[in-house]
Design a protein around this motif. Structure first.
Motif, PDB file in Angstrom:
ATOM      1  N   HIS A 668      74.777  51.332  86.356  1.00  0.00           N
ATOM      2  CA  HIS A 668      74.274  52.583  85.795  1.00  0.00           C
ATOM      3  C   HIS A 668      75.117  53.011  84.591  1.00  0.00           C
ATOM      4  N   GLY A 669      76.438  52.903  84.760  1.00  0.00           N
ATOM      5  CA  GLY A 669      77.358  53.265  83.675  1.00  0.00           C
ATOM      6  C   GLY A 669      77.137  52.400  82.456  1.00  0.00           C
ATOM      7  N   LEU A 670      76.938  51.113  82.675  1.00  0.00           N
ATOM      8  CA  LEU A 670      76.705  50.202  81.563  1.00  0.00           C
ATOM      9  C   LEU A 670      75.373  50.524  80.890  1.00  0.00           C
ATOM     10  N   ALA A 671      74.384  50.861  81.705  1.00  0.00           N
ATOM     11  CA  ALA A 671      73.064  51.175  81.157  1.00  0.00           C
ATOM     12  C   ALA A 671      73.143  52.405  80.244  1.00  0.00           C
ATOM     13  N   MET A 672      74.048  53.344  80.609  1.00  0.00           N
ATOM     14  CA  MET A 672      74.205  54.532  79.768  1.00  0.00           C
ATOM     15  C   MET A 672      74.736  54.165  78.390  1.00  0.00           C
ATOM     16  N   SER A 673      75.491  53.067  78.354  1.00  0.00           N
ATOM     17  CA  SER A 673      75.998  52.600  77.057  1.00  0.00           C
ATOM     18  C   SER A 673      75.062  51.553  76.457  1.00  0.00           C
ATOM     19  N   GLU A 674      73.891  51.451  77.037  1.00  0.00           N
ATOM     20  CA  GLU A 674      72.875  50.489  76.592  1.00  0.00           C
ATOM     21  C   GLU A 674      73.401  49.060  76.656  1.00  0.00           C
ATOM     22  N   LEU A 675      74.138  48.804  77.690  1.00  0.00           N
ATOM     23  CA  LEU A 675      74.650  47.452  77.907  1.00  0.00           C
ATOM     24  C   LEU A 675      74.062  46.902  79.200  1.00  0.00           C
ATOM     25  N   GLU A 676      73.899  45.595  79.209  1.00  0.00           N
ATOM     26  CA  GLU A 676      73.421  44.973  80.443  1.00  0.00           C
ATOM     27  C   GLU A 676      74.492  44.032  80.959  1.00  0.00           C
ATOM     28  N   ARG A 677      74.746  44.133  82.232  1.00  0.00           N
ATOM     29  CA  ARG A 677      75.818  43.325  82.827  1.00  0.00           C
ATOM     30  C   ARG A 677      75.495  41.841  82.719  1.00  0.00           C
ATOM     31  N   ASP A 678      76.471  41.063  82.218  1.00  0.00           N
ATOM     32  CA  ASP A 678      76.328  39.600  82.166  1.00  0.00           C
ATOM     33  C   ASP A 678      77.019  39.044  83.423  1.00  0.00           C
ATOM     34  N   TYR A 679      76.211  38.610  84.360  1.00  0.00           N
ATOM     35  CA  TYR A 679      76.789  38.201  85.641  1.00  0.00           C
ATOM     36  C   TYR A 679      77.486  36.847  85.578  1.00  0.00           C
ATOM     37  N   SER A 680      77.315  36.136  84.423  1.00  0.00           N
ATOM     38  CA  SER A 680      78.041  34.855  84.314  1.00  0.00           C
ATOM     39  C   SER A 680      79.485  35.097  83.883  1.00  0.00           C
ATOM     40  N   THR A 681      79.743  36.325  83.447  1.00  0.00           N
ATOM     41  CA  THR A 681      81.105  36.654  83.011  1.00  0.00           C
ATOM     42  C   THR A 681      81.745  37.558  84.047  1.00  0.00           C
ATOM     43  N   PRO A 682      82.986  37.283  84.392  1.00  0.00           N
ATOM     44  CA  PRO A 682      83.652  38.187  85.335  1.00  0.00           C
ATOM     45  C   PRO A 682      83.701  39.613  84.786  1.00  0.00           C
ATOM     46  N   LEU A 683      83.627  40.554  85.700  1.00  0.00           N
ATOM     47  CA  LEU A 683      83.472  41.957  85.316  1.00  0.00           C
ATOM     48  C   LEU A 683      84.586  42.451  84.400  1.00  0.00           C
ATOM     49  N   TRP A 684      85.833  42.065  84.753  1.00  0.00           N
ATOM     50  CA  TRP A 684      86.973  42.514  83.940  1.00  0.00           C
ATOM     51  C   TRP A 684      86.814  42.061  82.497  1.00  0.00           C
ATOM     52  N   THR A 685      86.505  40.788  82.340  1.00  0.00           N
ATOM     53  CA  THR A 685      86.370  40.221  80.995  1.00  0.00           C
ATOM     54  C   THR A 685      85.228  40.910  80.262  1.00  0.00           C
ATOM     55  N   PHE A 686      84.155  41.105  81.013  1.00  0.00           N
ATOM     56  CA  PHE A 686      82.982  41.714  80.402  1.00  0.00           C
ATOM     57  C   PHE A 686      83.308  43.119  79.887  1.00  0.00           C
ATOM     58  N   LEU A 687      84.006  43.888  80.735  1.00  0.00           N
ATOM     59  CA  LEU A 687      84.347  45.266  80.331  1.00  0.00           C
ATOM     60  C   LEU A 687      85.282  45.259  79.121  1.00  0.00           C
ATOM     61  N   LYS A 688      86.227  44.325  79.162  1.00  0.00           N
ATOM     62  CA  LYS A 688      87.209  44.267  78.073  1.00  0.00           C
ATOM     63  C   LYS A 688      86.514  43.884  76.763  1.00  0.00           C
ATOM     64  N   ARG A 689      85.621  42.916  76.918  1.00  0.00           N
ATOM     65  CA  ARG A 689      84.924  42.442  75.720  1.00  0.00           C
ATOM     66  C   ARG A 689      83.978  43.516  75.178  1.00  0.00           C
ATOM     67  N   SER A 690      83.425  44.274  76.102  1.00  0.00           N
ATOM     68  CA  SER A 690      82.445  45.278  75.669  1.00  0.00           C
ATOM     69  C   SER A 690      83.108  46.624  75.395  1.00  0.00           C
ATOM     70  N   ASP A 691      84.429  46.595  75.306  1.00  0.00           N
ATOM     71  CA  ASP A 691      85.194  47.829  75.187  1.00  0.00           C
ATOM     72  C   ASP A 691      84.697  48.724  74.051  1.00  0.00           C
ATOM     73  N   GLU A 692      84.403  48.056  72.933  1.00  0.00           N
ATOM     74  CA  GLU A 692      84.024  48.851  71.757  1.00  0.00           C
ATOM     75  C   GLU A 692      82.634  49.447  71.911  1.00  0.00           C
ATOM     76  N   GLN A 693      81.761  48.720  72.628  1.00  0.00           N
ATOM     77  CA  GLN A 693      80.388  49.207  72.779  1.00  0.00           C
ATOM     78  C   GLN A 693      80.266  50.279  73.856  1.00  0.00           C
ATOM     79  N   LEU A 694      81.284  50.357  74.706  1.00  0.00           N
ATOM     80  CA  LEU A 694      81.207  51.336  75.791  1.00  0.00           C
ATOM     81  C   LEU A 694      81.431  52.744  75.265  1.00  0.00           C
ATOM     82  N   GLN A 695      80.707  53.693  75.832  1.00  0.00           N
ATOM     83  CA  GLN A 695      80.954  55.078  75.458  1.00  0.00           C
ATOM     84  C   GLN A 695      82.371  55.445  75.907  1.00  0.00           C
TER      85      GLN A 695
END
Lengths: 739, 398
Positions: A668-695
């Motif tokens: 839900h949080g990712l959807a608010m930032s218009e991001l979709e979870r990439d399940y092939s990437t571990p969550l930590w990496t995904f969050l870190k990589r998407s840091d700039e796109q996150l609200q």
């Protein structure tokens, strides 16, 4: 003297050695129980051959050869079963053949476990075949060896599963000591509990409600309930004991003696004669009405004691292994009281004085008799000899009998002869046969077209007890004295130590009962006395003494173990012996089954048995194919979960629910930032990589939630986040949305 | 009961990994006993014995029935009692290499005063998706009362990465196989799996003078080493053991020995950033190839460095086993998903360069230090095959 060092064996060779002993002892046990030396020699030598050719050199033969052999064995078993019917013996022989085939195919622990199961089956088959002392003792030894093999097998299987190359690792001395202690303790505990169950289990339940199951397959032999002259019938040289007999007088004193006259125990009354065949004939009074339930310790008084004479002898008889189906109760003539210590189905043929029983293989009973010689019922005024079955009485036989009587001055004409002379007449015929004919056990076929009795009387003049009995019966019938052939056993072998007669298969005999007064039937035996004694009495000698010693010990076994019944149990535990209400329940059940409601109970039992059987088979199938079934049902399970979800019902565990809630909040949080979870990437990496796109307001709550998710998944329970922390993290994400 | 690969890049990026490095203590979380199929059969046979005994009043069957019950009790209670008093601890697992069998050791202590334990099997709980197989569970043939022992299990990991081993089970169906009893011990341990070592053809490149030869094989410098460098006059403070007594005797005054600094040829393995379209197997193969080249260079007495700036890995060339371990550790955790970071080549002075790419449109030249993962015929030993996990679907189907 140098001290020899014990041989150190590896895990595998130690287990293999114990398996060999278990195989050999189990095969030997069954051969012994089945009294089948040919089976014993063949199976044990085959097992040894399999051992030296295949097991020891670790060279199992090819699978295809095994499969062909198995097909042959199964085919042979089917042929044997069709020919002889399903029996414990044929089943055990089939199991033994499978066992030997399997010995050639020992590859994995699974094969070994199959061998051990077959050995257990052989042990049970042995118990179902014989209850003799030697079987019991060998069972104990074979059971111990099997237990030893099973314990070692589980160690072998564990090591095989881990590292088959380490099977040759030497077993440590301490391990062997502990294993042996465990083994002895288990055996001791098993024997103790077995003895407790043996002692306290209430007897007289069941009684063949489930057919023959559990009864011994090896039953009384030697005795035959029909006589076919010219064929071997009662002739048996086997010294296997079939009955134990003790005789007491009215004061309870054991009056058995080595020198006392033989005791005749009736088993069958054969009144019909046709072409050399004597068969059972219902008495004049109609009489045999089938069997009915007779509770234990119930006295039955046959109504043939017309003289109302008090009993003079009490016979205590233990029948070792009779068929649980309708079998004769061997009793001396003339019984006036019968009492069984077990509940049985009991049948009585009043006219012939025959008793039958059903429902137990080892029957202990007590019979009280009167001396028929001493009964002198008064002759009624209108007394006449009964109608005599004329079959088998030829003119030649009649003339022969008449000549014998006339020579002794007795009128052969029944109409002219006084009733009182009948006794003397038949005694005359009896002694004629005893003195003028030769006893032989050699069988010879009766010439075609000739009556067997005539052939014996006029041509061969030699024969065994059946010929003598048949001849005496026909001769006496020919002169108007009703007579019948009786088959059963004679008791003459008395053991002074145990105070009991032992009746063996070889003591099977045929004799005659003749009516010498109104309902006064007496025993007559045309067999020459000297030959009779030679056949039925034991000869002295070393072997005889040893046999007697063994029999003395076995008698204790028979009385204490095989013959242990409700009476013995009552003597040990008293009247308040624990039966856990089973006896009462059993009687009630039996009563209900006996009434018309019994049909319903029977139906319920039948349906329950079918349901149980089907469920068991289904359960086995599910266990066997559970992986495939799980795969098949996975889509249905998912649909079911969705349907449950629609109704607000969740099948998740609390742990799964927390994981699900966290995952949903993060998504839900990712959807608010218009991001979709990439399940092939571990969550930590995904969050870190998407840091700039996150609200920016969502970064911290999402990182917190991700951390909790990891902890929930991977941390040990003590480090796992609490429900409060999880709820807080989820709330954090949702509150960021509202900011 | 989870065991999944965690974020391989986590420790590299400086984020605290949820899998602790140290081994926690094992504690039994649950114990259970299940009836085996043989046990079900056994109970049925026991019931049939009871029915047979009651039905036929066969006294030996009564005895046998009692014995069968005793076996059941022994199987369930007596042997289970000893297991309840068992303490087990999994020992730390050393780094494993993908495709190679690794042993896992356990320490056991029985606190039972009476009953010995036999035929214990120790098995790690591994989820299906974790690319680790147990090739041989640990087994304890016998453990006396109040005794200690060890067991060794063997496992094989098929892919590099870092995995959590959260728990293991101790099970036994001793003595009769009727009931399988097991105790679950929770003890979170991590398993680091370094990449496969591929059997490479001899790499002549490492022994040829290259374009930076003058840098690599420069004049010897003074420093710690075993080679002789020169003599110089003694100055106060020099250790006495360095004094060259014979020379000092021949000449006037004291002289001390000086050693030359050891200088190995430097090699930098540069793992180039894979393109997004490269199949995952080729990317993994490139990592395994890089790891194998690192080992090959080390075996050729080179100081090895590793360069993958797109994954934030920059290790200058250095000799020694610790350097190899450091590189392998980084490779075990290397994130192979696409990265938008730049992938500049290493500085030219850092050493001879071995370039490893996941795929190449041109034929790579191993003699020039160029290796492409999709051209195994150029670097893989002729009689060897790639591990299955590194084969693409088309290669595997051939």
């Amino acid at each position: 003297m140098s001290k020899s060092k014990p041989v150190q064996r590896g895990i595998e060779s130690d287990y293999f050695r114990s398996l060999l002993w278990a195989v050999l002892s189990s095969l030997f046990l069954f051969a012994l129980a089945d009294a089948n030396p040919i089976f014993g020699v063949l199976s044990i030598s085959s097992a040894l051959a399999a051992w030296s050719l295949s097991v020891r050199p670790r060279a199992p033969i090819s699978r295809s050869a095994i499969n062909v052999t198995l097909v042959l064995v199964i085919g042979l078993a089917i042929v044997v079963t069709v020919g002889t019917g399903i029996g414990v013996s044929s089943f055990a022989i089939f199991a033994s053949m499978l066992l030997i085939v399997k010995l050639f195919d020992l590859r994995s622990p699974r094969d070994h476990s199959q061998v051990l199961i077959l050995l257990i089956a052989l042990l049970i088959a042995a118990v179902l075949t014989s209850n003799s002392m030697i079987t019991g003792v060998t069972l104990l030894i074979a059971g111990f060896l099997l237990l030893r093999a099973v314990l070692r097998f589980h160690i072998y299987a564990a090591v095989f599963q881990s590292d088959p190359t380490s099977l040759s690792t030497t077993v440590r001395k301490q391990s062997l000591i502990d294993l042996r202690s465990f083994q002895v303790a288990t055996l001791f505990f098993g024997a103790l509990l077995g003895t407790i169950v043996f002692l306290i289990m209430p007897r007289n339940l069941g009684n063949s409600s489930f057919g023959d199951w559990g009864g011994q397959s090896q039953t009384v032999t030697g005795f035959n309930d029909e006589v076919e002259l010219g064929r071997p019938g009662l002739i048996s040289q086997s010294s296997t004991p079939v009955l134990d007999l003790q005789v007491f007088d009215r004061n309870g004193k054991n009056i058995g003696q080595s020198e006392s006259p033989a005791i005749y125990l009736r088993g069958a009354v054969l009144g019909s004669y046709e072409n050399g065949l004597w068969t059972y004939k219902k008495g004049r009074h109609g009489s045999f009405l089938g069997t009915h339930r007779l509770p234990a310790e119930t006295t039955v008084r046959p109504a043939i004691n017309r003289a109302q004479q008090p009993w003079s002898r009490e016979y205590r008889i233990s029948l070792r292994g009779s068929s649980p189906r309708e079998s004769p109760v061997f009793v001396p003539w003339l019984p006036v009281e019968f009492r069984s210590s077990q509940a049985i189905r009991f049948g009585y043929d009043r006219a012939n004085g025959l008793m039958f029983h059903e429902g137990t293989t080892n029957l202990n009973y007590r019979v009280r008799t009167i001396n028929p010689e001493l009964t002198n019922p008064p002759y009624p005024e209108d007394y006449s000899r009964g109608d005599i079955d004329p079959s088998g009485i030829t003119e030649r036989i009649r003339e022969y009998a008449e000549v014998i009587l006339e020579n002794a001055g007795i009128d052969p004409d029944p109409d002219a002869r006084p009733f009182q002379d009948d006794h003397a007449a038949i005694r005359l015929l009896e002694s004629h046969l005893q003195n003028r004919f030769t006893y032989t056990l050699n069988s010879e076929p009766v010439p075609n077209g000739q009556d067997a009795t005539e052939w014996f009387l006029f041509e061969r003049k030699r024969g065994h007890c059946e010929y003598y009995a048949s001849a005496l019966a026909l001769l006496s019938r020919s002169v108007g004295i009703d007579a019948r052939v009786i088959t059963g056993y004679v008791a003459s072998d008395y053991n002074e130590v145990t105070g009991q007669y032992i009746i063996r298969e070889s003591n099977a005999h045929a004799w005659v009962e003749a009516e010498v007064g109104p309902d006064k039937w007496l025993v007559f035996d045309g067999t020459p006395r000297a030959d009779f004694q030679q056949i039925h009495e034991r000869k002295p000698g070393v072997f005889h003494s040893l046999t007697r010693l063994y029999e003395t010990i076995e008698y204790a076994w028979v009385k204490g173990v095989v013959g242990y019944d409700s009476e013995s149990r009552r003597q040990i535990f008293g009247d308040i012996s624990p039966d856990f209400g089973l006896l009462k329940f059993g009687y009630k059940l039996r009563e209900r089954v006996g009434r018309s409601r019994g049909k319903l109970v029977g139906l319920a039992f039948g349906i329950s048995a079918i349901v149980f059987g089907v469920s068991f088979m289904l359960g086995l199938a599910v266990l066997r194919f559970r992986t495939i079934l799980a795969r098949l049902f996975a889509p249905f399970s998912a649909i079911f979960n969705v349907l449950l979800g629609l109704f607000g019902v969740s099948r998740r565990t609390p742990h799964e629910r927390e994981l699900y809630e966290l995952e949903r909040a993060i998504a839900h949080g990712l959807a608010m930032s218009e991001l979709e979870r990439d399940y092939s990437t571990p969550l930590w990496t995904f969050l870190k990589r998407s840091d700039e796109q996150l609200q920016p307001r969502l970064r911290a709550p999402l990182a917190d939630a991700a951390g909790l998710l990891y902890r929930l998944q991977f941390a040990s329970p003590k480090d796992a986040p609490s429900s409060g922390e999880i709820a807080q993290a989820i709330a954090g994400i949702h509150s960021s949305e509202n900011r | 009961m989870t065991s999944v690969p965690t974020d391989p890049g986590a420790s590299i990026h400086g984020v605290r990994s949820p899998i602790p490095e140290s081994v926690s203590t094992a504690r039994s979380s649950s114990r259970n006993a299940t009836l085996t199929l043989a046990g079900v059969m056994y109970i049925l046979v026991t019931l049939f014995l009871a029915v047979g005994a009651i039905n036929a009043q066969n006294n030996l069957l009564f005895w046998l029935f009692g014995f069968a019950i005793a076996i059941l009790i022994t199987s369930g209670l007596l042997s289970g009692n000893a297991m309840m008093r068992l303490h087990v601890r999994g020992l730390p697992i050393a780094v494993a290499r993908a495709g190679e069998v690794r042993t896992v050791r356990y320490q056991l202590k029985s606190r039972s005063r009476m009953f010995p334990l036999f035929g214990l099997i120790l098995r790690e709980e591994i989820q299906r998706e974790t690319p680790v197989d147990i090739t041989g569970p640990g087994v304890v043939v016998h453990l006396s009362p109040k005794a200690s022992g060890t067991a060794t299990a063997r496992m094989i990991a098929h892919k590099r990465g870092r995995y959590a081993l959260p728990a293991f089970r101790v099970e036994s169906s001793f003595p009769f196989g009727i009931i399988r009893k097991w105790i679950r011990y929770e003890q979170l341990r991590s398993l680091i799996v370094v990449p496969h070592l591929l059997p490479l053809k001899p790499i002549g490149f490492l022994h040829q003078p290259g374009e930076h030869a003058e840098e690599q094989f420069a004049k010897p410098k003074r420093g710690p080493g075993s080679e002789f460098f020169g003599l110089r006059p003694y100055v106060p403070g020099d250790p006495r053991r360095k004094i060259a007594w014979k020379t000092s005797a021949r000449r006037e005054g004291l002289f001390v020995l000086e050693h030359a600094k050891e200088t190995e040829p430097k090699v930098i393995v540069w793992l180039q950033r894979p393109s997004d379209s490269t199949p995952i197997e080729l990317r993994e193969r490139a990592i395994a190839l890089a790891c194998s080249l690192v080992h090959a260079a080390s075996d050729a007495n080179c100081a090895v460095g590793f360069w993958a700036p797109w994954a934030s890995i920059r290790y200058n060339a250095a000799p020694g086993i610790s350097q190899i371990k450091k590189i392998e550790y980084a490779l075990a955790h290397l994130q192979i998903s696409s990265s938008d970071k730049a992938d500049p080549p290493p500085p030219t002075r850092s050493g001879r360069l071995i370039r490893v790419s996941s795929s190449s449109t041109e034929t790579a030249n191993p003699l020039a230090g160029e290796f492409a993962a999709d051209q195994p015929q150029l670097w893989l030993r002729a009689d060897e095959q790639l591990p299955r996990s590194l084969q693409t679907s088309s290669e595997a189907s051939q």
